[in-house]
Scaffold this motif. Structure first.
Motif, PDB file in Angstrom:
ATOM      1  N   ALA A   1       1.528  15.346   4.308  1.00 55.87           N
ATOM      2  CA  ALA A   1       1.706  15.336   2.849  1.00 55.87           C
ATOM      3  C   ALA A   1       3.149  15.684   2.499  1.00 55.87           C
ATOM      4  O   ALA A   1       3.745  15.067   1.598  1.00 55.87           O
TER       5      ALA A   1
ATOM      6  N   SER B   1      -7.401  19.060  -0.626  1.00 56.08           N
ATOM      7  CA  SER B   1      -8.060  18.168   0.316  1.00 56.08           C
ATOM      8  C   SER B   1      -8.565  19.008   1.485  1.00 56.08           C
ATOM      9  O   SER B   1      -8.449  20.228   1.480  1.00 56.08           O
TER      10      SER B   1
ATOM     11  N   TYR C   1      -4.026   9.230  12.295  1.00 61.77           N
ATOM     12  CA  TYR C   1      -5.157   9.843  11.589  1.00 61.77           C
ATOM     13  C   TYR C   1      -6.504   9.416  12.150  1.00 61.77           C
ATOM     14  O   TYR C   1      -7.383  10.255  12.396  1.00 61.77           O
TER      15      TYR C   1
ATOM     16  N   ALA D   1      -2.382  17.783   8.352  1.00 59.03           N
ATOM     17  CA  ALA D   1      -2.537  17.066   7.073  1.00 59.03           C
ATOM     18  C   ALA D   1      -1.485  17.485   6.061  1.00 59.03           C
ATOM     19  O   ALA D   1      -0.906  16.649   5.361  1.00 59.03           O
TER      20      ALA D   1
ATOM     21  N   TYR E   1      -9.068  11.749   0.966  1.00 66.60           N
ATOM     22  CA  TYR E   1      -8.440  11.346   2.216  1.00 66.60           C
ATOM     23  C   TYR E   1      -6.947  11.184   1.968  1.00 66.60           C
ATOM     24  O   TYR E   1      -6.490  11.166   0.822  1.00 66.60           O
ATOM     25  N   VAL E   2      -6.196  11.036   3.055  1.00 65.66           N
ATOM     26  CA  VAL E   2      -4.744  11.079   2.953  1.00 65.66           C
ATOM     27  C   VAL E   2      -4.182   9.936   2.109  1.00 65.66           C
ATOM     28  O   VAL E   2      -3.153  10.087   1.442  1.00 65.66           O
TER      29      VAL E   2
END
Length: 298
Positions: A193, A260, A129, A189, A280-281
């Motif tokens: 997830a 997000s 990331y 992303a 954010y992640v």
């Protein structure tokens, strides 16, 4: 062939332009070319060289020693170092070199080594990331070209798909419907997830890129998921995001909607009660941990 200014080299290597000029004069490390209008520029070979020089210098090699190395000797030392237990920043720099050289084999080796040492999740969080954030800035400023960015993104995407496939779903947990809005193609992303969700025992219904509204509604009615998750990076455009969020909230009012992406993070939107923004992640990971605690308590 790409061309670079000394400021581009500074951004990519982390070495100040002033220092680069000193090295150039004192050690003859770089060989700038000149345009017809006498403007200095550097080529791909110069960039690859200075990235390797910066990497070795950061890891204790004196510049005088580096200047005496051949290209093959320099590369051998870099390869040897990246297989050791280096800092996250060192690994990110190693990946940057792989990107510039478009070296898939080396990129895969760096990633695989880190996954073995710290696990897939931590490699994504602490190395991939930050690395993707770095190349995103470099791409926007023109320091790297789109082909290099696509090359790396697709390699990361392949790793994510393999990791997701390795997670076996068992009955239990919650249902998550993951999708990207129409016109949205930035998938990294949402793939990560999906990995996080599935690795914690929840069910993932993955629709992926550019999902038409009608298809989303059809799948929603078919599976009745407790959660919807999407990432808005470029589509819809900034002026239409609030309207889009409101429509999602109303259309899927029985579910919790998790959002997000660049168009969401740090923006001044009003989110309905069933919509939660993830900046954010790590917040997605924290949210999943909260769900896990509720499930355990029950």
């Amino acid at each position: 062939m790409s061309t670079y200014s000394i400021k581009d080299l500074e951004q990519l290597s982390g070495i100040k332009a002033h220092t680069l000029r000193i090295w150039e004069q004192r050690y003859n490390l770089l060989s700038p070319k000149r345009t017809d209008t006498n403007i200095r520029y550097y080529d791909d070979a110069d960039l690859k060289l200075i990235l390797n020089v910066a990497f070795l210098n950061d890891n204790g090699f004196k510049i005088s020693k580096i200047a005496g190395m051949s290209e093959a000797e320099m590369r051998k030392e870099v390869v040897s170092l990246t297989e050791k237990n280096l800092t996250h920043d060192d690994q990110i720099n190693a990946l940057t070199i792989c990107m510039i050289e478009m070296d898939e084999k080396r990129f895969d080796k760096v990633l695989s080594t880190n996954i073995l040492k710290i696990g897939f999740e931590q490699t994504m969080m602490n190395i991939i990331y930050p690395f993707l954030s770095k190349i995103g800035v470099l791409w926007q400023t023109g320091a790297i070209n789109p082909a290099q960015e696509h090359f790396i993104s697709n390699l990361v995407r392949q790793k994510l798909i393999v990791a997701i496939d390795g997670q076996i779903y068992k009955d239990g947990g919650k249902k998550f419907l993951l999708f990207l809005p129409e016109g949205e193609l930035h998938e990294i992303a949402i793939l990560f997830a999906a990995y996080l969700i599935k690795s914690r025992g929840h069910k993932v219904i993955y629709l992926g890129q550019n999902t038409p509204k009608e298809d989303l509604l059809y799948v929603y009615k078919l599976h009745n998921p407790e959660y919807l998750l999407t990432v808005i990076t470029t589509s819809p455009s900034a002026e239409n995001v609030q309207e889009y969020v409101n429509a999602l909230s109303e259309r899927f009012n029985k579910s919790q909607i998790l959002l997000s992406g660049y168009q969401i993070v740090g923006q001044d939107f009003t989110f309905p009660k069933n919509v939660k923004a993830m900046n954010y992640v790590r917040q997605i990971k924290e949210y999943l941990d909260e769900i896990e605690e509720v499930l355990i308590e029950k």
